[in-house]
Design a protein around this motif. Structure first.
Motif, PDB file in Angstrom:
ATOM      1  N   SER A   1     -10.996  50.915  -7.964  1.00  0.00           N
ATOM      2  CA  SER A   1     -11.218  49.566  -7.438  1.00  0.00           C
ATOM      3  C   SER A   1     -12.597  49.039  -7.795  1.00  0.00           C
ATOM      4  O   SER A   1     -12.779  47.830  -7.964  1.00  0.00           O
TER       5      SER A   1
ATOM      6  N   THR B   1      -4.424  49.583  -5.183  1.00  0.00           N
ATOM      7  CA  THR B   1      -4.495  50.752  -6.067  1.00  0.00           C
ATOM      8  C   THR B   1      -3.786  51.935  -5.441  1.00  0.00           C
ATOM      9  O   THR B   1      -3.042  52.669  -6.108  1.00  0.00           O
TER      10      THR B   1
ATOM     11  N   PHE C   1     -12.175  47.350 -11.104  1.00  0.00           N
ATOM     12  CA  PHE C   1     -11.507  46.051 -11.001  1.00  0.00           C
ATOM     13  C   PHE C   1     -12.389  45.024 -10.301  1.00  0.00           C
ATOM     14  O   PHE C   1     -12.469  43.869 -10.713  1.00  0.00           O
ATOM     15  N   TYR C   2     -13.073  45.453  -9.239  1.00  0.00           N
ATOM     16  CA  TYR C   2     -13.900  44.527  -8.459  1.00  0.00           C
ATOM     17  C   TYR C   2     -15.038  43.963  -9.307  1.00  0.00           C
ATOM     18  O   TYR C   2     -15.406  42.785  -9.181  1.00  0.00           O
TER      19      TYR C   2
ATOM     20  N   LEU D   1      -8.232  45.565  -3.033  1.00  0.00           N
ATOM     21  CA  LEU D   1      -8.022  46.283  -4.289  1.00  0.00           C
ATOM     22  C   LEU D   1      -7.787  47.775  -4.047  1.00  0.00           C
ATOM     23  O   LEU D   1      -6.955  48.396  -4.714  1.00  0.00           O
TER      24      LEU D   1
ATOM     25  N   ARG E   1      -4.371  43.401 -13.009  1.00  0.00           N
ATOM     26  CA  ARG E   1      -5.660  43.456 -13.702  1.00  0.00           C
ATOM     27  C   ARG E   1      -5.471  43.911 -15.145  1.00  0.00           C
ATOM     28  O   ARG E   1      -4.450  44.521 -15.490  1.00  0.00           O
TER      29      ARG E   1
END
Length: 340
Positions: free
Chosen positions: A156, A118, A159-160, A114, A188
């Motif tokens: 990230s 990114t 998102f994670y 990620l 995402r």
């Protein structure tokens, strides 16, 4: 209350319709906690009341990149444990909050995937514009490449953790907007961004940049620590910038607006003074207090009352640490916290 910006209201309404929406706030473990945390902890309580699954990210590796606590990762992790205590001391039900450390997932290849995605979706110029989330100038990345990794890592993280909402102070806006900008490119959903105001340092006055003027542990004389004694709080308030009749850019009024009034729970803001100076006053709204100050309420009366109300807020915090002293004492033993 105390919400300065929601991006966007429509998206937030959609999120609120989900059975278990997810939100977070990230903190670098980096030292003593100050009064400005009340804005954040009150908002976390709002998230919990609305049924959010709430995560507090204690961003230890981010603090390492940002040279906090001398880049000593063990001290940074110790500070994280102390900060967990601070959330509890400030009234957050920590049984309903998930504490996560960046070190819990930095060994996961999916996280770094990620970060790379990114980074590929962002220009260097765009990432540099987001560096104010670290309290850093853009040119600092010229001497330390890791500083450029930080914004991509923060995006990230969002998102994670599969978050619906990214929450923070206004100083985190650029990172949250970067996450929204790159979300589609990395497959995402863009997070809703919610921002609350920054509490101004006690000596910061006028129309300064709010990020530059915010209360900070790096300027202890302008910061009220949650561990400050009642006498020290009063001493700091007496010295605070508070020009007569000035509302905008007045840090004492900012404390009243963002910290004290949200905590009064229907009780009035009381100013006690001798009859020869007009007697006691009570205000049920911040607007009424601000109007009275603009009309000539003396700064010393405002400062004394503000100190009294702050000390009322800090009493249960300090009782908590008397009952749970372990991490606080470890912080002092490690030289991270100093006796006031």
């Amino acid at each position: 209350m105390n919400t300065e910006e929601v991006v966007t209201i429509e998206e937030l309404n959609t999120v609120l319709g989900k059975p278990n929406p997810k939100a977070y706030i990230g903190f670098e473990p980096s030292g003593v906690v100050h009064l400005g945390w009340k804005i954040c902890t009150n908002k976390i309580k709002d998230f919990l009341a609305c049924g959010f699954d709430f995560t507090v990210l204690l961003a230890d590796w981010h603090a390492y990149i940002n040279d906090k606590l001398g880049g000593d990762i063990e001290k940074i992790k110790l500070c994280g444990k102390y900060m967990e205590d601070c959330f509890a001391a400030l009234g957050v039900d920590t049984s309903k909050v998930r504490f996560v450390y960046a070190s819990d997932y930095v060994n996961d290849a999916k996280y770094w995937e990620l970060v790379l995605k990114t980074a590929k979706a962002s220009s260097v110029a765009r990432v540099k514009r987001a560096m104010d989330i670290m309290g850093r100038a853009e040119d600092e990345a010229e001497k330390d490449l890791s500083k450029l990794f930080y914004p991509a890592m923060q995006v990230s993280d969002i998102f994670y953790l599969n978050l619906d909402v990214a929450y923070g102070g206004m100083d985190q806006r650029h990172a949250h907007m970067l996450a929204r900008d790159v979300a589609k490119k990395v497959g995402r959903i863009a997070p809703v961004a919610i921002h609350t105001p920054l509490l101004t340092g006690l000596q910061a006055g006028g129309r300064m940049n709010p990020i530059e003027a915010k209360m900070s542990k790096s300027k202890p004389e302008t910061m009220i620590s949650i561990h400050d004694s009642a006498d020290l709080v009063k001493k700091k308030l007496i010295k605070a910038y508070c020009p007569e009749k000035q509302i905008e850019g007045n840090p004492v009024l900012d404390v009243c607006k963002f910290v004290i009034f949200p905590d009064l729970d229907g009780k009035p803001f009381r100013i006690e003074r001798p009859e020869k100076f007009g007697g006691n006053l009570e205000f049920t709204t911040y607007t009424a207090l601000a109007e009275a100050f603009a009309a000539g309420l003396h700064p010393l009366d405002l400062k004394n009352a503000t100190a009294t109300h702050i000390n009322t807020i800090l009493e249960p915090v300090q009782r908590y640490f008397e009952m749970h002293p372990e991490n606080y004492q470890k912080m002092k033993a490690a030289g991270i916290l100093q006796e006031q």
